[in-house]
Design an enzyme around this catalytic site. Structure first.
Site, mmCIF file in Angstrom:
data_model
loop_
_atom_site.group_PDB
_atom_site.id
_atom_site.type_symbol
_atom_site.label_atom_id
_atom_site.label_comp_id
_atom_site.label_asym_id
_atom_site.label_seq_id
_atom_site.Cartn_x
_atom_site.Cartn_y
_atom_site.Cartn_z
ATOM 1 C CE LYS A 187 -3.337 2.920 0.218
ATOM 2 N NZ LYS A 187 -4.314 3.061 1.287
ATOM 3 C CE LYS B 293 -2.544 7.500 8.015
ATOM 4 N NZ LYS B 293 -2.963 6.155 7.502
#
Length: 319
Positions: free
Chosen positions: A186, A254
């Site tokens: 990811k 993030k």
């Protein structure tokens, strides 16, 4: 529910599998709805009750802690904000899901988080006779609504295979390897998207400055080598000044920060990633962290003292 695959184990179905879900925000709410519609008994927890209400209206049950969710579930999914949230909702000894999960249960964390934390969760689950899969997703709010997410799974392959009846309701699962490998995949996905988004908005700003009809330009390039999923998902939204979040700037910052941290661990230099991260941080500095990632256009407009608002026409490209 057992955590290994054998011929004696039944296929997961609404009749034999209770599902728990922690985190019912933009992504989680749509993902949960597919499980409810498929007939699964679903118990949910969300810190903000109003975000869970649509699921309760569909028949989901409410629990008041992650531990309470797990106590009523065989498989517990989580999709929350930050690694600190993942640690809290899954591993907190008093209120976390693992504390309430019976032996044989499975945790499936779909948050984009740190690979090292995914490995820690897997080890902690195994020590209790449970299993844990890291399964972050890509596809944004549309993918969640349409059940077409790309799912990157790390952990025991036999457990991933057994969970496929659930995963298939959400999208396509891709097995990437052992614990943490789903998260690494990811993160690599986010690196790819970050530079693609920079290219998309830079192309739009250039076309605008050159006096092109930006909508016409985007339609022209969409079927050529410059076409991309990011263009398909976000170009029309950008032209309409629609910055509603399919994926929050704050969460992308993030993610990219985790990527940069992992790059440092690997002694890996990825300048495109670093540039994209700085541009997205500038959006946060302007108070735009709760907008969608397509708001990157605002950073490029500020850099160049231009605005694409004047180029918006009725003929926006299809998204």
């Amino acid at each position: 529910m057992a955590t290994t695959t054998s011929s004696a184990e039944p296929t997961l179905s609404p009749s034999n599998t209770r599902v728990g879900w922690i985190g019912t925000g933009v992504m989680g709410r749509s993902m949960c709805s597919h499980l409810i519609k498929a007939g699964y008994t679903l118990t949910v927890f969300n810190r903000t009750l109003s975000k869970a209400q649509p699921l309760l209206d569909m028949g989901a049950h409410l629990a008041h802690s992650p531990q309470a969710v797990a106590a009523q579930s065989d498989v517990v999914f989580s999709i929350v904000g930050y690694p600190s949230d993942v640690r809290s909702v899954l591993l907190d000894p008093s209120s976390g899901a693992l504390a309430g999960l019976r032996s044989g249960g499975v945790l499936v964390d779909m948050t984009t988080s740190e690979p090292s934390l995914a490995s820690e969760i897997s080890s902690s689950a195994a020590a209790k006779g449970c299993a844990a899969i890291d399964a972050p997703v890509s596809g944004g709010d549309l993918g969640a609504r349409n059940g077409t997410l790309a799912i990157f799974a790390g952990g025991d392959e036999s457990v991933v295979n057994r969970l496929n009846p659930l995963f298939s309701l959400l999208g396509k699962v891709n097995y990437m390897g052992g614990p943490g490998r789903g998260q690494f995949a990811k993160l690599a996905n986010q690196i790819t998207i970050a530079s693609t988004m920079v290219g998309l908005v830079e192309g739009m700003v250039y076309a605008h400055k050159a006096g092109l009809d930006v909508a016409l330009f985007l339609k022209a390039i969409s079927t050529g080598a410059a076409g991309s999923r990011s263009l398909d998902l976000y170009a029309a939204r950008i032209l309409k000044r629609d910055f509603e979040p399919g994926f929050f700037v704050n969460h992308f910052v993030k993610d990219l920060g985790i990527c940069l941290k992992e790059c440092q661990n690997m002694s890996l230099a990825l300048p495109g990633l670093a540039l994209a991260q700085q541009l997205y941080v500038s959006l946060k500095a302007h108070g735009e962290g709760n907008l969608g990632t397509q708001a990157l256009i605002l950073a490029l407009e500020r850099l160049n003292n231009v605005s694409l608002e004047s180029s918006v026409t009725a003929s926006a490209p299809a998204s």
